[in-house]
Design a protein around this motif. Structure first.
Motif, PDB file in Angstrom:
ATOM      1  N   TYR A   7       0.921  -1.172   0.075  1.00 40.64           N
ATOM      2  CA  TYR A   7      -0.105  -0.024  -0.008  1.00 40.64           C
ATOM      3  C   TYR A   7       0.981   1.203   0.030  1.00 40.64           C
ATOM      4  O   TYR A   7       1.915   1.072   0.444  1.00 40.64           O
ATOM      5  CB  TYR A   7      -0.934   0.082   1.393  1.00 40.64           C
ATOM      6  CG  TYR A   7      -0.114  -0.110   2.475  1.00 40.64           C
ATOM      7  CD1 TYR A   7       0.567   0.638   3.415  1.00 40.64           C
ATOM      8  CD2 TYR A   7      -0.220  -1.847   3.022  1.00 40.64           C
ATOM      9  CE1 TYR A   7       1.074   0.443   4.407  1.00 40.64           C
ATOM     10  CE2 TYR A   7       0.697  -1.925   4.072  1.00 40.64           C
ATOM     11  CZ  TYR A   7       1.243  -0.724   4.889  1.00 40.64           C
ATOM     12  OH  TYR A   7       1.922  -1.127   5.941  1.00 40.64           O
ATOM     13  N   THR A   8       0.393   2.277  -0.550  1.00 34.78           N
ATOM     14  CA  THR A   8       1.143   3.699  -0.611  1.00 34.78           C
ATOM     15  C   THR A   8       0.669   4.476   0.724  1.00 34.78           C
ATOM     16  O   THR A   8      -0.096   3.950   1.437  1.00 34.78           O
ATOM     17  CB  THR A   8       0.748   4.216  -1.751  1.00 34.78           C
ATOM     18  OG1 THR A   8      -0.771   4.671  -1.753  1.00 34.78           O
ATOM     19  CG2 THR A   8       1.069   3.710  -3.164  1.00 34.78           C
ATOM     20  N   ARG A   9       1.643   5.580   0.630  1.00 31.42           N
ATOM     21  CA  ARG A   9       1.009   6.369   1.975  1.00 31.42           C
ATOM     22  C   ARG A   9      -0.221   6.989   1.886  1.00 31.42           C
ATOM     23  O   ARG A   9      -0.948   6.964   2.861  1.00 31.42           O
ATOM     24  CB  ARG A   9       1.964   7.609   1.765  1.00 31.42           C
ATOM     25  CG  ARG A   9       1.846   8.867   3.040  1.00 31.42           C
ATOM     26  CD  ARG A   9       2.229   8.471   4.358  1.00 31.42           C
ATOM     27  NE  ARG A   9       3.427   7.863   4.491  1.00 31.42           N
ATOM     28  CZ  ARG A   9       3.943   7.640   5.690  1.00 31.42           C
ATOM     29  NH1 ARG A   9       3.046   7.473   6.607  1.00 31.42           N
ATOM     30  NH2 ARG A   9       5.056   7.063   5.679  1.00 31.42           N
ATOM     31  N   ALA A  47       8.301   5.035   1.956  1.00 29.52           N
ATOM     32  CA  ALA A  47       7.221   5.295   1.080  1.00 29.52           C
ATOM     33  C   ALA A  47       6.383   6.285   1.469  1.00 29.52           C
ATOM     34  O   ALA A  47       6.267   6.828   2.435  1.00 29.52           O
ATOM     35  CB  ALA A  47       6.269   3.930   1.217  1.00 29.52           C
TER      36      ALA A  47
END
Length: 210
Positions: free
Chosen positions: A159-161, A210
């Motif tokens: 997952y991204t930030r 990230a």
């Protein structure tokens, strides 16, 4: 009387159209959509946002202001409580899509007023507490990663930030895992891991920068 929907969009993964769609699905008949995009609810008060200022100019007595949740108005306790109270003083009714809250200044019954005011304070405090908790998790993750350039980074987060922030935001609003999965595209297992150990999930992002 007009029903105005206000959306605040702070990340690329959110859209004003999506927030308005949620409101319509909840049964709101919207006359006007007003949106601020790329604006922080922490550092920028509603009255200081381009479209936020427009709300104060266009809303009149008996109008209804609809927001997805109070955090769209802001994430600062004092700002959110004063904003809602100012609209109520003007005779504007504020409603939320999530939880179906209604804040109406026309209420005169002392018990109903007490409950209404307590809800305003609680929801504004929750919005700010959510932001502060996220900041602390970010800080912990960064500290955990400092000085460990040679350490094993572990598995790269799936997952991204922005996705992480969206999941945390949704859980703080009381949304179900299935709804969060549909909105973010993140697997249910990952969403559960973020929910059950937010600090660890945040630290993984920090390790991978990230």
């Amino acid at each position: 009387m007009q029903i105005v929907f206000y959306a605040r969009v702070s990340t690329d993964e959110q859209t004003a159209a999506h927030q308005a769609k949620q409101a319509k699905a909840a049964g709101f008949e919207i006359d006007v959509v007003v949106a601020d995009e790329g604006v922080s609810g922490v550092s920028t008060a509603l009255a200081d946002r381009p479209q936020g200022r427009r709300l104060f100019d266009m809303l009149r007595r008996d109008d209804v202001l609809v927001v997805r949740w109070v955090d769209r108005l802001g994430r600062n306790y004092a700002d959110v409580t004063e904003t809602i109270r100012e609209f109520m003083r003007r005779g504007v009714i504020v409603k939320t899509v999530i939880n179906g809250m209604v804040f109406d200044g026309a209420t005169t019954d002392p018990m109903l007023m007490a409950v209404r005011d307590a809800l305003i304070l609680f929801m504004a405090a929750t919005a700010q507490a959510q932001t502060e908790a996220t900041k602390e998790a970010q800080k912990a993750g960064i500290e955990h990663a400092k000085g460990r350039e040679d350490a094993y980074l572990g598995r790269k987060p799936s997952y991204t930030r922005k996705q992480f922030d969206s999941v945390v935001d949704a859980f703080n609003r009381g949304e179900a895992v299935a709804a969060i999965h549909k909105a973010t595209g993140i697997s249910r297992g990952t969403i559960y891991r973020i929910r059950d150990n937010r600090g660890q999930a945040e630290a993984a992002l920090a390790r991978w920068a990230a």
